[in-house]
Write a protein that holds these residues in place. Sequence first.
Motif, mmCIF file in Angstrom:
data_model
loop_
_atom_site.group_PDB
_atom_site.id
_atom_site.type_symbol
_atom_site.label_atom_id
_atom_site.label_comp_id
_atom_site.label_asym_id
_atom_site.label_seq_id
_atom_site.Cartn_x
_atom_site.Cartn_y
_atom_site.Cartn_z
ATOM 1 N N ARG A 217 -1.317 -10.373 3.854
ATOM 2 C CA ARG A 217 -2.558 -11.108 4.106
ATOM 3 C C ARG A 217 -2.440 -12.565 3.663
ATOM 4 O O ARG A 217 -3.027 -13.459 4.261
ATOM 5 C CB ARG A 217 -3.719 -10.452 3.355
ATOM 6 N N ALA A 218 -1.683 -12.800 2.586
ATOM 7 C CA ALA A 218 -1.530 -14.154 2.063
ATOM 8 C C ALA A 218 -0.564 -14.996 2.899
ATOM 9 O O ALA A 218 -0.410 -16.190 2.659
ATOM 10 C CB ALA A 218 -1.028 -14.097 0.622
ATOM 11 N N GLY A 219 0.086 -14.368 3.878
ATOM 12 C CA GLY A 219 1.000 -15.103 4.748
ATOM 13 C C GLY A 219 2.374 -15.307 4.158
ATOM 14 O O GLY A 219 3.134 -16.151 4.635
ATOM 15 N N LEU A 220 2.724 -14.531 3.132
ATOM 16 C CA LEU A 220 4.041 -14.648 2.521
ATOM 17 C C LEU A 220 5.102 -13.995 3.417
ATOM 18 O O LEU A 220 4.783 -13.129 4.240
ATOM 19 C CB LEU A 220 4.035 -14.009 1.139
ATOM 20 N N THR A 221 6.348 -14.399 3.264
ATOM 21 C CA THR A 221 7.428 -13.897 4.107
ATOM 22 C C THR A 221 7.933 -12.562 3.567
ATOM 23 O O THR A 221 8.459 -12.508 2.450
ATOM 24 C CB THR A 221 8.600 -14.895 4.150
ATOM 25 N N ILE A 222 7.771 -11.500 4.337
ATOM 26 C CA ILE A 222 8.243 -10.179 3.924
ATOM 27 C C ILE A 222 9.747 -10.104 4.189
ATOM 28 O O ILE A 222 10.207 -10.267 5.323
ATOM 29 C CB ILE A 222 7.511 -9.056 4.682
ATOM 30 N N ILE A 281 -2.342 -25.583 -2.002
ATOM 31 C CA ILE A 281 -1.538 -24.797 -1.071
ATOM 32 C C ILE A 281 -2.150 -24.822 0.325
ATOM 33 O O ILE A 281 -3.375 -24.799 0.492
ATOM 34 C CB ILE A 281 -1.398 -23.339 -1.575
ATOM 35 N N ASN A 282 -1.314 -24.884 1.314
ATOM 36 C CA ASN A 282 -1.760 -24.868 2.706
ATOM 37 C C ASN A 282 -1.280 -23.567 3.332
ATOM 38 O O ASN A 282 -0.341 -23.543 4.127
ATOM 39 C CB ASN A 282 -1.207 -26.087 3.456
ATOM 40 N N HIS A 283 -1.947 -22.477 2.951
ATOM 41 C CA HIS A 283 -1.428 -21.171 3.362
ATOM 42 C C HIS A 283 -1.988 -20.758 4.719
ATOM 43 O O HIS A 283 -3.023 -21.262 5.178
ATOM 44 C CB HIS A 283 -1.755 -20.114 2.303
ATOM 45 N N LYS A 284 -1.269 -19.840 5.350
ATOM 46 C CA LYS A 284 -1.656 -19.335 6.664
ATOM 47 C C LYS A 284 -1.836 -17.831 6.568
ATOM 48 O O LYS A 284 -0.870 -17.063 6.689
ATOM 49 C CB LYS A 284 -0.578 -19.695 7.705
ATOM 50 N N PRO A 285 -3.061 -17.385 6.348
ATOM 51 C CA PRO A 285 -3.310 -15.947 6.173
ATOM 52 C C PRO A 285 -3.093 -15.168 7.455
ATOM 53 O O PRO A 285 -3.155 -15.716 8.562
ATOM 54 C CB PRO A 285 -4.774 -15.899 5.732
ATOM 55 N N ARG A 286 -2.802 -13.882 7.285
ATOM 56 C CA ARG A 286 -2.656 -12.972 8.419
ATOM 57 C C ARG A 286 -3.756 -11.931 8.360
ATOM 58 O O ARG A 286 -4.266 -11.581 7.282
ATOM 59 C CB ARG A 286 -1.296 -12.276 8.384
ATOM 60 N N HIS A 287 -4.073 -11.385 9.522
ATOM 61 C CA HIS A 287 -5.052 -10.291 9.568
ATOM 62 C C HIS A 287 -4.354 -8.981 9.220
ATOM 63 O O HIS A 287 -3.312 -8.640 9.790
ATOM 64 C CB HIS A 287 -5.682 -10.168 10.952
ATOM 65 N N VAL A 288 -4.912 -8.268 8.254
ATOM 66 C CA VAL A 288 -4.382 -6.968 7.837
ATOM 67 C C VAL A 288 -5.547 -5.994 7.752
ATOM 68 O O VAL A 288 -6.545 -6.276 7.080
ATOM 69 C CB VAL A 288 -3.679 -7.072 6.461
ATOM 70 N N PRO A 289 -5.469 -4.832 8.412
ATOM 71 C CA PRO A 289 -6.576 -3.875 8.359
ATOM 72 C C PRO A 289 -6.745 -3.311 6.954
ATOM 73 O O PRO A 289 -5.775 -3.106 6.221
ATOM 74 C CB PRO A 289 -6.156 -2.782 9.348
ATOM 75 N N GLY A 290 -7.990 -3.076 6.565
ATOM 76 C CA GLY A 290 -8.282 -2.534 5.245
ATOM 77 C C GLY A 290 -7.951 -1.052 5.150
ATOM 78 O O GLY A 290 -7.763 -0.361 6.156
ATOM 79 N N ALA A 291 -7.902 -0.558 3.912
ATOM 80 C CA ALA A 291 -7.583 0.846 3.663
ATOM 81 C C ALA A 291 -8.846 1.685 3.694
ATOM 82 O O ALA A 291 -9.944 1.201 3.400
ATOM 83 C CB ALA A 291 -6.893 0.997 2.317
ATOM 84 N N SER A 292 -8.694 2.956 4.029
ATOM 85 C CA SER A 292 -9.817 3.890 4.021
ATOM 86 C C SER A 292 -10.250 4.173 2.589
ATOM 87 O O SER A 292 -9.419 4.295 1.679
ATOM 88 C CB SER A 292 -9.416 5.200 4.702
ATOM 89 N N LYS A 293 -11.561 4.277 2.372
ATOM 90 C CA LYS A 293 -12.089 4.580 1.043
ATOM 91 C C LYS A 293 -12.123 6.085 0.769
ATOM 92 O O LYS A 293 -12.463 6.502 -0.345
ATOM 93 C CB LYS A 293 -13.491 4.001 0.882
ATOM 94 N N ALA A 294 -11.772 6.893 1.765
ATOM 95 C CA ALA A 294 -11.775 8.351 1.581
ATOM 96 C C ALA A 294 -10.692 8.736 0.587
ATOM 97 O O ALA A 294 -9.550 8.279 0.681
ATOM 98 C CB ALA A 294 -11.549 9.045 2.918
ATOM 99 N N ILE A 295 -11.040 9.587 -0.372
ATOM 100 C CA ILE A 295 -10.074 10.023 -1.375
ATOM 101 C C ILE A 295 -9.180 11.096 -0.766
ATOM 102 O O ILE A 295 -9.663 12.110 -0.257
ATOM 103 C CB ILE A 295 -10.786 10.590 -2.619
ATOM 104 N N PRO A 296 -7.860 10.900 -0.812
ATOM 105 C CA PRO A 296 -6.937 11.869 -0.208
ATOM 106 C C PRO A 296 -7.010 13.235 -0.889
ATOM 107 O O PRO A 296 -7.205 13.334 -2.101
ATOM 108 C CB PRO A 296 -5.562 11.232 -0.415
#
Length: 310
Positions: A217-222, A281-296
Amino acid sequence: MMQGWIAGLMLFMQMNEMADQTTKDESSQIQANVQREAYRLDYVDVPLINNERLDRLVTEMEKKAYRKPVNATISDAGGIVKEIPGAQLNRRAFVEQFYRQFYSEGPLKFDVPVQPIYPKVDSELLASIRVHPIGYYVTYFNSNNKHRFTNIKLATQAINNYVVLPNETFSFNRVVGVRTRGRGYMPAKVIVRGEFSEGIGGGICQTSSTLFNAADRAGLTIVERYSHSRSVPYVPSGRDATVNWGGPDFSFKNNYNQPILIRAQALPGRVYVSIYSSELINHKPRHVPGASKAIPEEITAGAEAGNSDS
């Protein structure tokens, strides 16, 4: 002839048995107090120094003088805890001082010269990069699984307050370290909706996966990331980062011109990871889907569990 050889051997053994001593005064200054005879070579009229023994002395002094620096951190209350400089032997100055003392009168006793080791992260740097959030992620888990919760907390504490400088690469395995009972990690042999959570350190992959999504999400290089062979419930499909000591790792590179700060916390039932930096910082965020709140849902895996940190 034989008697002379034995006498020489006994003298050599006595020289090696002469214990070099170090003391510390009230200011923690280390003082060397060594036996001159143990370092003397009397093969010629002018006494020479046994450099092999001197090298061993220097190595020993390096161990005694070394003090690891401590980075500035952010306390649980939110305040900055000041850094503590470390110290290391000034090897060249020590050898020069040893030679000077060796060829002078009186006991061979002197202050051990050291030089500071400055921490990677000081209070000024930390204050400048804790203000601007550039990425975050939250995942959820069943906190009734005490062993899994323990493992997640330990891994989260290891990455908390970690600073990644520009062009530096963060490695999850290197920062978190080996997962063993001796370091507090617990066996967490469970299957979470088809996910095998493996042996000692089970659950750590939830921390690495939470960090991966925050970094993305922070736009860092994986740099390096692997998915589990099965879907995991705590992140959307394909958004996990499996890790295992000696095996898969998760790493990313700070491609920005400002340092970034990782803030991580594990509370009952959830893991938070936020990434901060300077306002410059001049960061470029990415869209990342959120996690489900359901407890596994979890069931005991018994002997079927494998050997990774899922």
